[in-house]
Design a protein around this motif. Structure first.
Motif, short mmCIF file in Angstrom:
data_model
loop_
_atom_site.label_atom_id
_atom_site.label_comp_id
_atom_site.label_asym_id
_atom_site.label_seq_id
_atom_site.Cartn_x
_atom_site.Cartn_y
_atom_site.Cartn_z
N PRO A 10 2.42 -8.06 -0.35
CA PRO A 10 1.82 -7.81 0.82
C PRO A 10 2.15 -8.97 1.66
O PRO A 10 1.93 -10.21 1.24
CB PRO A 10 0.15 -7.55 0.62
N GLY A 11 2.49 -8.73 3.00
CA GLY A 11 2.73 -9.93 3.97
C GLY A 11 4.06 -10.43 3.93
O GLY A 11 4.58 -11.35 4.67
N ASP A 34 2.97 3.21 5.59
CA ASP A 34 2.83 4.14 7.03
C ASP A 34 2.69 5.42 6.97
O ASP A 34 1.72 6.04 7.83
CB ASP A 34 4.07 3.89 7.90
N ARG A 37 -1.25 5.75 6.25
CA ARG A 37 -1.87 5.44 7.38
C ARG A 37 -1.96 6.57 8.27
O ARG A 37 -3.07 6.65 8.64
CB ARG A 37 -1.64 3.97 7.65
N ILE A 54 -6.89 2.73 -0.43
CA ILE A 54 -6.11 1.61 0.34
C ILE A 54 -7.21 0.31 0.93
O ILE A 54 -6.79 -0.51 0.81
CB ILE A 54 -5.43 2.42 1.30
N PHE A 59 -3.88 0.72 -5.33
CA PHE A 59 -2.74 1.71 -5.00
C PHE A 59 -3.01 3.08 -4.85
O PHE A 59 -4.15 3.36 -5.74
CB PHE A 59 -1.54 1.57 -6.13
N VAL A 60 -2.51 4.03 -4.26
CA VAL A 60 -2.84 5.33 -4.38
C VAL A 60 -2.47 5.93 -5.73
O VAL A 60 -1.49 5.04 -6.21
CB VAL A 60 -2.31 6.37 -3.38
N GLY A 86 8.11 -0.40 0.15
CA GLY A 86 6.75 -0.14 -0.51
C GLY A 86 6.70 1.04 -1.54
O GLY A 86 5.86 1.31 -2.16
N GLN A 93 6.80 4.89 -11.10
CA GLN A 93 7.59 5.25 -9.80
C GLN A 93 9.15 5.09 -9.87
O GLN A 93 9.63 6.03 -9.35
CB GLN A 93 6.94 4.51 -8.64
N ARG A 123 -1.70 -16.21 5.14
CA ARG A 123 -1.85 -16.39 6.69
C ARG A 123 -1.39 -15.48 7.40
O ARG A 123 -1.97 -14.91 8.47
CB ARG A 123 -0.87 -18.06 6.89
N ARG A 124 -0.28 -14.82 6.94
CA ARG A 124 0.36 -13.72 8.00
C ARG A 124 -0.65 -12.46 7.80
O ARG A 124 -0.94 -11.84 8.89
CB ARG A 124 1.80 -13.28 7.38
N ARG A 146 -5.03 -7.32 -3.69
CA ARG A 146 -3.57 -6.91 -3.52
C ARG A 146 -2.50 -7.84 -3.97
O ARG A 146 -1.46 -7.47 -4.61
CB ARG A 146 -3.26 -6.56 -2.17
N SER A 175 12.33 -17.19 9.62
CA SER A 175 11.93 -16.32 11.13
C SER A 175 12.26 -14.84 10.56
O SER A 175 13.34 -14.75 9.82
CB SER A 175 12.55 -16.80 12.18
P1 B4P Z 1 2.27 -1.27 2.73
O1 B4P Z 1 2.21 -0.64 4.06
O2 B4P Z 1 3.66 -1.60 2.00
O3 B4P Z 1 1.61 -2.93 3.12
P2 B4P Z 1 1.97 -4.24 2.69
O4 B4P Z 1 2.15 -4.25 1.41
O5 B4P Z 1 0.88 -5.16 3.28
O6 B4P Z 1 3.14 -4.73 3.50
P3 B4P Z 1 3.74 -4.31 4.97
O7 B4P Z 1 5.12 -4.21 4.97
O8 B4P Z 1 2.84 -3.64 5.90
O9 B4P Z 1 3.38 -5.74 5.73
P4 B4P Z 1 4.62 -6.91 6.19
O10 B4P Z 1 4.82 -7.55 4.84
O11 B4P Z 1 5.92 -6.42 6.54
O12 B4P Z 1 1.09 -0.78 1.59
C1 B4P Z 1 -0.29 -0.68 2.18
C2 B4P Z 1 -1.07 0.08 1.07
O13 B4P Z 1 -0.51 1.41 0.75
C3 B4P Z 1 -0.92 -0.34 -0.32
O14 B4P Z 1 -1.89 -1.44 -0.48
C4 B4P Z 1 -1.23 0.85 -1.10
O15 B4P Z 1 -2.68 0.85 -1.25
C5 B4P Z 1 -0.67 1.85 -0.52
N1 B4P Z 1 0.44 2.22 -1.07
C6 B4P Z 1 1.77 2.10 -0.37
N2 B4P Z 1 2.82 2.36 -1.02
C7 B4P Z 1 2.50 2.85 -2.31
C8 B4P Z 1 2.92 3.22 -3.39
N3 B4P Z 1 4.35 3.38 -3.50
N4 B4P Z 1 2.26 3.49 -4.56
C9 B4P Z 1 0.72 3.41 -4.58
N5 B4P Z 1 0.13 3.08 -3.35
C10 B4P Z 1 0.99 2.62 -2.20
O16 B4P Z 1 3.92 -7.94 7.23
C11 B4P Z 1 3.00 -8.44 7.21
C12 B4P Z 1 2.74 -9.32 8.40
O17 B4P Z 1 3.61 -10.32 8.48
C13 B4P Z 1 2.94 -8.57 9.62
O18 B4P Z 1 1.88 -8.79 10.66
C14 B4P Z 1 4.29 -9.18 10.24
O19 B4P Z 1 4.26 -9.17 11.59
C15 B4P Z 1 4.31 -10.44 9.65
N6 B4P Z 1 5.44 -11.07 9.39
C16 B4P Z 1 6.34 -10.21 8.85
N7 B4P Z 1 7.70 -11.23 8.78
C17 B4P Z 1 7.14 -12.29 9.04
C18 B4P Z 1 8.15 -13.46 9.52
N8 B4P Z 1 9.26 -13.65 8.96
N9 B4P Z 1 7.37 -14.78 9.84
C19 B4P Z 1 6.03 -14.62 10.24
N10 B4P Z 1 5.40 -13.29 10.16
C20 B4P Z 1 5.93 -12.33 9.61
#
Ligand code: B4P
Length: 193
Positions: A10-11, A34, A37, A54, A59-60, A86, A93, A123-124, A146, A175
């Motif tokens: 995550p992040g 997505d 959500r 979530i 996880f679901v 994701g 899976q 931090r992110r 997570r 970046s």
């Molecule tokens: P996800 O939507 O996949 O959430 P995530 O792991 O937090 O990552 P996400 O893709 O949203 O964030 P990102 O790192 O891009 O999953 C959410 C939940 O859904 C899971 O916890 C689980 O419960 C469920 N779920 C989803 N898929 C599942 C599956 N297959 N099986 C079971 N459960 C499932 O970005 C994070 C932040 O960092 C953002 O604000 C972004 O702007 C920033 N950022 C990105 N790149 C950056 C960079 N290079 N520099 C600075 N900031 C950056």
């Protein structure tokens, strides 16, 4: 049809990078996060089941995740390519994904893991929470849970893709543009081969 999986804790930028990649390559971006959500926002039955899990950082179930993927793939049989973000997240899976792709005569072409130090991940996510207020980003203990789930359950699936010789890891701490450039170059090399 080209299939790339973007993975990482995550992040790590999965969603960010997958969205940009799909737009540049004309591929379909499939983010299970997505989709879930959206279901929660619309108050569907699936959304109601998913919400508690979530929000607490869990996880679901594999069944729910796999069914979502089957539905999307069946609705878009003629896409040029897919960027999965994701999914898959567990060993179950990974196997189910292969079964789902069989009727299309396809296997994933590339699995990319984004590597980012833990401090930067936290931090992110905390920064995102200040802007978007996602319940799963709202509390440090949920973020840590997570991250632990990632290292205990998702990280081990990299072995599955290493064995298939489609695993690549890249530094996700630069970046957004830098990471995207690296990703595009890896995909372009893979598509030429
Ligand atoms: P996800 O939507 O996949 O959430 P995530 O792991 O937090 O990552 P996400 O893709 O949203 O964030 P990102 O790192 O891009 O999953 C959410 C939940 O859904 C899971 O916890 C689980 O419960 C469920 N779920 C989803 N898929 C599942 C599956 N297959 N099986 C079971 N459960 C499932 O970005 C994070 C932040 O960092 C953002 O604000 C972004 O702007 C920033 N950022 C990105 N790149 C950056 C960079 N290079 N520099 C600075 N900031 C950056």
């Amino acid at each position: 049809m080209f299939i790339v999986i973007i993975a990482g804790p995550p992040g790590s930028g999965k969603g960010t990078q997958a969205g940009l990649l799909a737009a540049k390559l004309g591929f379909v971006h499939i983010s299970t996060g997505d989709i879930l959500r959206r279901e929660i926002e619309e108050g569907t039955k699936l959304g109601q089941i998913a919400k508690a899990r979530i929000d607490d950082g869990n996880f679901v179930t594999d069944e729910i995740a796999c069914e979502m993927i089957i539905n999307v793939l069946n609705s878009l049989p003629n896409a040029d390519g897919f960027v999965f973000d994701g999914f898959p997240r567990t060993y179950y899976q990974c196997g189910a994904f292969e079964d789902v792709l069989k009727p299309f005569n396809k296997v994933p072409d590339l699995f990319v893991e984004l590597k980012v130090p833990k401090q930067e991940l936290v931090r992110r996510l905390q920064e995102r929470n200040r802007k978007a207020a996602r319940p799963d980003d709202s509390d440090l203990s949920i973020i840590n849970h997570r991250l632990l789930l990632y290292s205990d359950v998702t990280k081990p699936i990299t072995q599955w893709y290493k064995e298939k010789e489609i695993y690549v890891e890249i530094d996700g701490s630069g970046s957004v543009d830098n990471v995207q450039e690296n990703l595009l170059s890896i995909i372009s090399d893979k598509r030429i081969k």
